[in-house]
Design an enzyme around this catalytic site. Structure first.
Site, PDB file in Angstrom:
ATOM      1  N   ARG A  69      41.618  20.962  41.064  1.00 34.22           N
ATOM      2  CA  ARG A  69      40.764  21.369  40.389  1.00 34.22           C
ATOM      3  C   ARG A  69      41.132  21.031  38.984  1.00 34.22           C
ATOM      4  O   ARG A  69      42.516  20.698  38.794  1.00 34.22           O
ATOM      5  CB  ARG A  69      40.648  22.823  40.123  1.00 34.22           C
ATOM      6  CG  ARG A  69      41.693  23.594  40.010  1.00 34.22           C
ATOM      7  CD  ARG A  69      41.894  24.252  38.467  1.00 34.22           C
ATOM      8  NE  ARG A  69      42.961  24.777  38.078  1.00 34.22           N
ATOM      9  CZ  ARG A  69      44.294  24.441  37.456  1.00 34.22           C
ATOM     10  NH1 ARG A  69      44.299  22.978  37.126  1.00 34.22           N
ATOM     11  NH2 ARG A  69      45.228  25.063  37.364  1.00 34.22           N
ATOM     12  N   GLU A 107      41.748  29.249  29.436  1.00 35.61           N
ATOM     13  CA  GLU A 107      42.978  29.027  30.022  1.00 35.61           C
ATOM     14  C   GLU A 107      43.869  30.460  29.629  1.00 35.61           C
ATOM     15  O   GLU A 107      43.917  30.845  28.844  1.00 35.61           O
ATOM     16  CB  GLU A 107      43.546  27.869  29.136  1.00 35.61           C
ATOM     17  CG  GLU A 107      44.502  27.031  30.197  1.00 35.61           C
ATOM     18  CD  GLU A 107      43.944  26.302  31.210  1.00 35.61           C
ATOM     19  OE1 GLU A 107      44.048  26.860  32.272  1.00 35.61           O
ATOM     20  OE2 GLU A 107      43.264  25.161  31.015  1.00 35.61           O
ATOM     21  N   HIS A 108      44.582  30.696  30.882  1.00 33.18           N
ATOM     22  CA  HIS A 108      45.402  32.087  30.886  1.00 33.18           C
ATOM     23  C   HIS A 108      44.491  33.452  30.583  1.00 33.18           C
ATOM     24  O   HIS A 108      44.905  34.423  29.922  1.00 33.18           O
ATOM     25  CB  HIS A 108      46.567  31.919  29.575  1.00 33.18           C
ATOM     26  CG  HIS A 108      47.606  30.988  30.173  1.00 33.18           C
ATOM     27  ND1 HIS A 108      48.510  31.443  31.036  1.00 33.18           N
ATOM     28  CD2 HIS A 108      47.778  29.663  29.846  1.00 33.18           C
ATOM     29  CE1 HIS A 108      49.416  30.393  31.331  1.00 33.18           C
ATOM     30  NE2 HIS A 108      48.994  29.217  30.530  1.00 33.18           N
ATOM     31  N   ASP A 119      42.295  34.183  33.387  1.00 33.58           N
ATOM     32  CA  ASP A 119      41.914  34.637  34.611  1.00 33.58           C
ATOM     33  C   ASP A 119      42.756  35.744  35.066  1.00 33.58           C
ATOM     34  O   ASP A 119      42.002  36.854  35.466  1.00 33.58           O
ATOM     35  CB  ASP A 119      42.141  33.654  35.739  1.00 33.58           C
ATOM     36  CG  ASP A 119      43.469  32.965  35.915  1.00 33.58           C
ATOM     37  OD1 ASP A 119      44.450  33.180  35.028  1.00 33.58           O
ATOM     38  OD2 ASP A 119      43.582  32.304  36.891  1.00 33.58           O
ATOM     39  N   ASP A 153      42.392  28.892  40.587  1.00 28.49           N
ATOM     40  CA  ASP A 153      42.598  27.803  41.304  1.00 28.49           C
ATOM     41  C   ASP A 153      42.163  27.909  42.703  1.00 28.49           C
ATOM     42  O   ASP A 153      41.318  27.182  43.274  1.00 28.49           O
ATOM     43  CB  ASP A 153      44.154  27.366  41.407  1.00 28.49           C
ATOM     44  CG  ASP A 153      44.772  27.297  39.995  1.00 28.49           C
ATOM     45  OD1 ASP A 153      44.170  27.202  39.078  1.00 28.49           O
ATOM     46  OD2 ASP A 153      46.182  27.321  40.058  1.00 28.49           O
ATOM     47  N   TYR A 170      55.374  32.045  32.771  1.00 27.65           N
ATOM     48  CA  TYR A 170      54.052  32.388  33.153  1.00 27.65           C
ATOM     49  C   TYR A 170      54.066  34.105  33.367  1.00 27.65           C
ATOM     50  O   TYR A 170      53.362  34.711  32.753  1.00 27.65           O
ATOM     51  CB  TYR A 170      53.735  31.724  34.504  1.00 27.65           C
ATOM     52  CG  TYR A 170      52.345  31.891  34.701  1.00 27.65           C
ATOM     53  CD1 TYR A 170      51.389  31.033  34.428  1.00 27.65           C
ATOM     54  CD2 TYR A 170      51.973  33.033  35.725  1.00 27.65           C
ATOM     55  CE1 TYR A 170      49.849  31.351  34.963  1.00 27.65           C
ATOM     56  CE2 TYR A 170      50.641  33.098  36.069  1.00 27.65           C
ATOM     57  CZ  TYR A 170      49.686  32.283  35.713  1.00 27.65           C
ATOM     58  OH  TYR A 170      48.578  32.562  35.922  1.00 27.65           O
TER      59      TYR A 170
HETATM   60  C1  GLA Z   1      47.870  28.531  36.433  1.00 27.15           C
HETATM   61  C2  GLA Z   1      47.675  29.495  37.348  1.00 27.15           C
HETATM   62  C3  GLA Z   1      46.087  30.118  37.031  1.00 27.15           C
HETATM   63  C4  GLA Z   1      46.065  30.188  35.742  1.00 27.15           C
HETATM   64  C5  GLA Z   1      46.383  28.923  35.011  1.00 27.15           C
HETATM   65  C6  GLA Z   1      46.202  29.230  33.298  1.00 27.15           C
HETATM   66  O1  GLA Z   1      47.113  27.278  36.847  1.00 27.15           O
HETATM   67  O2  GLA Z   1      47.591  29.510  38.711  1.00 27.15           O
HETATM   68  O3  GLA Z   1      45.649  31.357  38.000  1.00 27.15           O
HETATM   69  O4  GLA Z   1      46.581  31.553  35.171  1.00 27.15           O
HETATM   70  O5  GLA Z   1      47.446  28.556  35.277  1.00 27.15           O
HETATM   71  O6  GLA Z   1      44.828  29.307  33.098  1.00 27.15           O
END
Ligand code: GLA
Length: 352
Positions: A37, A43-44, A46, A146, A196
């Protein structure tokens, strides 16, 4: 400059069948495909219950296999860069003897899905099981983006996913004059693993300080009013998330309206916020975005995914893709790899 890659299920399937036959003898009985994907914006958000707007790629993973009769499972990978050994065998899990992660690392995600997945036909449950696999077997406390997009994606559409309700709305993305260019920086900084979970914790801390379960329930006005109560770093992390949720909803509307200029502007705001407030970009990603924005016909560009390396995503007029790749590579200090790709379908069984 590396060529445009576009490896759909068919070419990967042929390679997977060949590898299976060479390793196990006989032909595989089943085959399945799951796409990778790219996240256009959101971004960040979810794991904060917010919005994301990803699409599935024509690049992905094929898995072929056959049932075994002896209570064991053998798996083999052909993925470049996978740690050794590339073939492993282990007992099928039972209630009293579940699988656990170990070495080689590449096998952990597969084992995790075997352990967590139950075939009940519910696609959301399938995505959640795969997320559990990543949490418990790959040790990444990821959000749901994802797995959800890989399962639910629709050809010619991005998906606006509400990560709190797990509702998803397809947003058409099939304008022949528009292209999505993914640029791989081909760097991955070691920080990813530790940073993360730290970001996730800081978001929880901010939400808790404001008396909420997640940042989804916090408005920018509330956040501003509480600035002095949060440490400056936690405040900035939260400011990115709350702003990004707003941007993602606006961007989805702009895409529906065919307003690519607004979409592109929101992408740039997203990148700047990820760089300055969330602090998950890196010099290579900043360079790639900066170079992309110098190209005539580019609407917007940003880092995509977790950060600290990986890819950028650029929205641009279709006729600008060649010159964009050329310009970006000229300006980039490293070696970039480019993919021009269309939104594709989600995971599916492939006919053999
Ligand atoms: C990684 C995580 C996702 C999301 C992105 C940031 O890809 O697997 O769940 O948090 O970072 O958007």
């Amino acid at each position: 400059m590396a060529a445009v890659a576009d490896r759909g299920p068919c070419s990967v399937l042929a390679a997977a069948r060949g590898a299976y036959e060479a390793a196990f003898g006989g032909a595989a009985a089943v085959a399945a495909w799951a796409p990778g994907r790219v996240n256009l914006i959101g971004e960040h958000t979810d794991y904060n219950g917010g919005f994301v707007l990803p699409m599935a790629l024509q690049l992905g993973t094929v898995l072929v296999g056959s049932p075994t009769q002896d209570g064991t499972i053998s798996i083999l990978t052909t993925a470049p860069g996978a740690d050794e050994p590339h073939r492993v065998r282990f007992p099928a899990p039972t209630q009293s003897r579940p699988l656990s992660p170990g070495r080689p690392h590449w096998a952990n995600y597969v084992k995790g899905v075997i352990q967590h997945y139950r075939d009940d036909g519910d696609l959301v449950a399938k995505a959640l099981a795969c997320q559990q696999a990543e949490h418990t077997f790959a040790s990444v406390p990821c959000g749901i983006m994802d797995q959800f997009i890989s399962v639910m994606a629709k050809e010619n559409h991005a998906l606006l996913i509400d990560c709190r309700s797990l509702d998803a709305v397809p947003v058409p993305l099939r304008d022949a004059n528009l292209a999505v260019l993914i640029t791989n920086s081909n760097v991955r900084h070691a920080l990813t693993g530790s940073e993360y979970p730290t970001r996730r914790r800081q978001c929880q801390e901010a939400a808790a300080a404001l008396g909420r379960t997640t940042l989804r329930d916090v408005t920018m006005a509330e956040l501003e009013a509480s600035r002095s109560r949060l440490g400056e770093e936690v405040y900035r992390r939260a400011r990115h998330v709350v702003g990004e949720m707003e941007r993602t909803a606006r961007a989805a509307q702009a895409l529906r309206d065919g307003d690519y200029v607004t979409f592109g502007m929101l992408m740039v705001e997203s990148h700047n916020s990820l760089r300055d407030d969330y602090a998950v970009s890196c010099p290579e990603l900043d360079q790639l975005v900066e170079a992309a924005l110098e190209v005539d016909g580019v609407y917007g560009s940003r880092m995509t995914g977790g950060g600290f390396g990986g890819c950028t995503v650029t929205l641009l007029v279709a006729e600008a893709t060649e010159r964009a790749q050329q310009h970006i590579q000229e300006k980039y200090s490293g070696t970039a790899t480019f993919y021009v790709t269309k939104p594709s379908d989600g995971a599916k069984v492939l006919p053999l």
